[in-house]
Design an enzyme around this catalytic site. Structure first.
Site, PDB file in Angstrom:
ATOM      1  CE  LYS A 169      24.677  27.076  40.618  1.00 19.69           C
ATOM      2  NZ  LYS A 169      25.686  27.601  39.753  1.00 19.69           N
TER       3      LYS A 169
ATOM      4  CD  GLN B 288      28.105  30.161  39.009  1.00 18.54           C
ATOM      5  OE1 GLN B 288      27.698  29.322  39.597  1.00 18.54           O
ATOM      6  NE2 GLN B 288      27.269  31.204  38.393  1.00 18.54           N
TER       7      GLN B 288
ATOM      8  CG  ASP C   1      26.313  24.390  34.729  1.00 18.55           C
ATOM      9  OD1 ASP C   1      25.098  24.539  34.987  1.00 18.55           O
ATOM     10  OD2 ASP C   1      27.249  25.231  34.895  1.00 18.55           O
TER      11      ASP C   1
END
Ligand code: NAD
Length: 293
Positions: A53, A97, A120
């Site tokens: 990312k 994450q 997200d």
């Protein structure tokens, strides 16, 4: 002829577009979009995802900040960090994450993220808006799949779509998107899960199968209808005798299923790269929303 839905190539093409858009948006001296990521602990796959990312951000010209925290970080310290990012006007997107270490409540952490930078799309507000068909951040994997279906012009209207897996980050949002009134969408959706009986009976009726369960090679050729579109979300590390020590396996028995399918995503190079693109898209979306663009 089976169409290979090449997520790697498509994501590359779309990243170049994002890069050009960032260049245009920042040509007047404005700062570029900024994605912040928090990684807690040493999970190998999570480290790989966060590193990629970071590379994607660099490629398209985003700023990126990665907070790498030790596995024994307290939940309160993580919440404090999230709060400081939430109120930092220079940051457009924040991801934490997953999975988090066991002593942390992932739900509580997800809910602590400001929905305005929830790129997200895991926050209850983002999920609620998605369910109601309102504009929001669509979580990256379902978004990447939708973009793939759209780019390849896959017909979804009135088709029977079977989604295997009901997780909050893949299966469930995918089922909502495929049944929405729009394109890609307007499919008749069946959602299967670990308690489904006679799963093969469902997949054999499917025009589109989306496998998101995390069991390598689960979907066999005899479970798929001739000409079906097959989307393989699974990525499982399987031990292998190579320098990395593993290979990535999807949920679909690719070699056997590809001859039966009309279109199929490979693993790697299918859904994964498009998921990464989804995050870039959402971060740029947040940046533009803040500026009323
Ligand atoms: P999860 O473990 O949260 O959910 C798995 C789902 O599969 C559950 O809903 C469960 O009911 C269902 N399931 C389990 N066994 C089953 C069975 N035998 N039959 C039918 N359903 C069954 O997983 P997840 O987070 O949704 O991820 C699924 C897979 O997708 C994993 O391999 C994950 O690594 C991968 N993934 C890939 C990407 C990507 O970018 N390509 C992104 C997210 C997840």
């Amino acid at each position: 002829m089976t169409t290979i839905l090449n997520g790697k190539e498509l994501a590359k093409k779309l990243r170049v577009k994002v890069k050009a858009e960032v260049e245009a948006l920042t040509s007047n001296g404005e700062r570029p979009p900024h994605l912040a990521a928090i990684l807690v602990g040493e999970d190998g796959a999570s480290k790989t995802y966060v590193n990629s990312k970071e590379r994607d951000c660099e490629f398209v010209g985003f700023n990126s900040t990665v907070h790498r925290l030790p596995a024994d970080t307290s939940e309160q310290d993580l919440l404090d960090l999230i709060q400081s990012i939430n109120t930092n006007d220079d940051i457009d997107g924040l991801i934490v994450q997953l999975p988090l270490p066991k002593h942390m409540d992932s739900e509580k952490i997800t809910e602590a993220i400001n929905p305005e930078i929830d790129v997200d799309g895991f926050h209850t507000i983002s999920v609620g808006k998605l369910t109601k068909g309102e504009d929001t951040f669509i979580s990256a994997t379902p978004f990447g799949i939708i973009m793939t279906l759209e780019d390849y012009g896959i017909d979804t209207v009135g088709k029977h779509c079977v989604v295997i897996g009901r997780s909050n980050i893949v299966g469930r949002p995918m089922s909502i998107l495929m049944s929405r009134n729009g394109y890609p969408g307007n499919a008749t959706v069946t959602i299967c899960h670990s308690r489904t009986q006679n799963l093969k009976g469902f997949t054999l009726q499917a025009d589109i199968v989306i496998a998101a369960l995390g069991i390598p090679d689960f979907l066999k050729a005899d479970m798929v209808k001739e000409g079906a579109v097959v989307i393989d979300v699974g990525i499982t590390r399987v031990d292998a005798d190579n320098p990395k020590g593993y290979i990535l396996k999807g949920d679909v028995d690719y070699e056997a299923v590809k001859d039966k399918a009309s279109a199929i995503t490979p693993v790697p190079g299918g859904v994964g790269p498009m998921t990464r693109y989804g995050l870039l898209f959402n971060t740029l979306k947040s940046y533009k929303m803040k500026r009323g663009k």
